[in-house]
Design an enzyme around this catalytic site. Sequence first.
Site, PDB file in Angstrom:
ATOM      1  CB  SER A  50       0.705  -2.059  -2.787  1.00 41.52           C
ATOM      2  OG  SER A  50       1.726  -1.425  -3.516  1.00 41.52           O
ATOM      3  CE  LYS A  65       1.501   2.004  -3.467  1.00 40.93           C
ATOM      4  NZ  LYS A  65       2.269   1.015  -4.273  1.00 40.93           N
ATOM      5  CB  SER A  99       2.227  -2.352  -6.471  1.00 39.75           C
ATOM      6  OG  SER A  99       2.414  -3.413  -5.565  1.00 39.75           O
TER       7      SER A  99
END
Length: 562
Positions: A215, A131, A239
């Site tokens: 996210s 990420k 997330s």
Amino acid sequence: MVADWKSRAKAKRDAILNSIPTEWRLSNIPSPEEQKDVTGPYIQQFLTKPEIEITETDAVGIAEKVAAGSWTAVDVTKAFCHRAALAHQLVNCLHEVFFDAAIASAKALDEFYAQHKKTIGPLHGVPVSLKDQFHVKGVETTMGYVGWIGTFEGIREDPRRGKFESEMVRELRNLGAVLYCKTSVPHTLMSGETVNNIIGYTWNPKNRYLCSGGSSGGEGALISLRGSPGGYGTDIGGSIRIPAAFNGLFGIRPTSGRLPYEGMANSMDGQNSVLSVVGPLATSARAVRLLTQTLLSQEPWLHDPLVVDMPWRDAEEQAVREIVKSASSRGQLAFGVLNSDGVVMPQPPIQRAIATVVEALGNAGHKVIEWKPPAHQRLVDIVGKTWIYDGGKDVHDAFALSGEPLSTQIKLSYGDKPIEEYKASQISANNIAKRRFQKEYLDYWNSTAQETGTGRAVDGIIMAVSPYPAARPEKYNYYGYTSVVNGLDYTSVVVPVTTADKSKDRYIDGFTPINDLDKKTFDDYDADLYDGAYASVQIVGRRYTEEKMLAIAEYVGGLIGK
């Protein structure tokens, strides 16, 4: 200023695309109307048979093949770079591409193997995606902010720019992992949909009318398209679990302090009431286990002051395996099932996913009881306050660096400008309220020992990750099913169960929403639109039960054919 942020965003967007080799470019990207699902056969048409074989093997299988000398790290890396490049063109899932550096790393690994006839670690030659919060040497971290382009977390002259690496990155390199890309996030990280002004919207590969989650949405989309065998996201309100669920993946939200977060970019750094945690998503439960266990072998507590000195505990997962082998009623697993949290009823595909897991466990002889805990809404409200302790100053300052606008999804939480910050006394009061709720919940959990018939309290809670199989754009409106777990700081694993079926998944006749938010969720449901989308559940365990919950995830996955 408007023209400036737009041109900077476009230059970055073009740079991402231009970093993809010309021979891997797609000449035509179909619309969702033309091709809703780009997983499986669709993306396979652009790959060779060896590439398909490699990229559709899970992380455990890849590690075994490379360790046996059957596959080289270079061949594996090139295959995943190719598939990741295709994935990005189809769903906008990458922020950073560093394929050349990855292939150079893979060559070095192959040279080591050729010389020593052994691997340098258990992830030798395994591509791992990250990420876009992880700092990697020579690679930018924007976290979706236009104002962070060409800076170190918004600071242009910071000496760490291009040189600094997050602690986990160092550990992954030690383990032999090959790092090759960083994946998309919503700017601020505070959304269940992944959207920013650099790459736009990250779509769900299984159903491109829907979001990939957030996210860690880029991770979810990339792994779902098999452009990565596994990667790492973060979770402060769902997330990791939301993208895992929306993309048909296994994933884990560990308890805070189990895995290293040191040296990562973040929003609202210093807010310590509810900590963001890092954890893996992957195509199989055993791959998530590998990506968790191997990190603990690096003794991260020696390098991150917030990590607990807790090596991987084989006995915890073995205990689960022994229980499921037992024939006695007291030797079975026990679960609580939460069909609804009393605020928003999950949509029909999620209801069916929960029922499928409950039925499978019951048929296997395990005990499932109704979960009737203290009202979740109380803790959801407490957690929500932690996200605006600073009145939104951190995120608004980041947007002000470029003058870019907030996405609609982020405006829901942070508005157009900062609000009054919380006082220290208000933060203290919120922390006390959180601790008291945690104690109340713990007492309720312990009380279930009287109900399970196993001689102990429930082993986990089966519940929705989200009310939706995957949210429609700008319609992710409720985070209660995930944020309550963050407030409790419990371990939670996601298990993919089934896919939405328009012929089965309908609200019961006469269904009456219990409030306006529930009505909105009801009104937003479209059986035809959702048809084929993934439907998953989370199984929530007590704090620091990562080994146990991963063993349960693998077992439950096996029961339902995953």
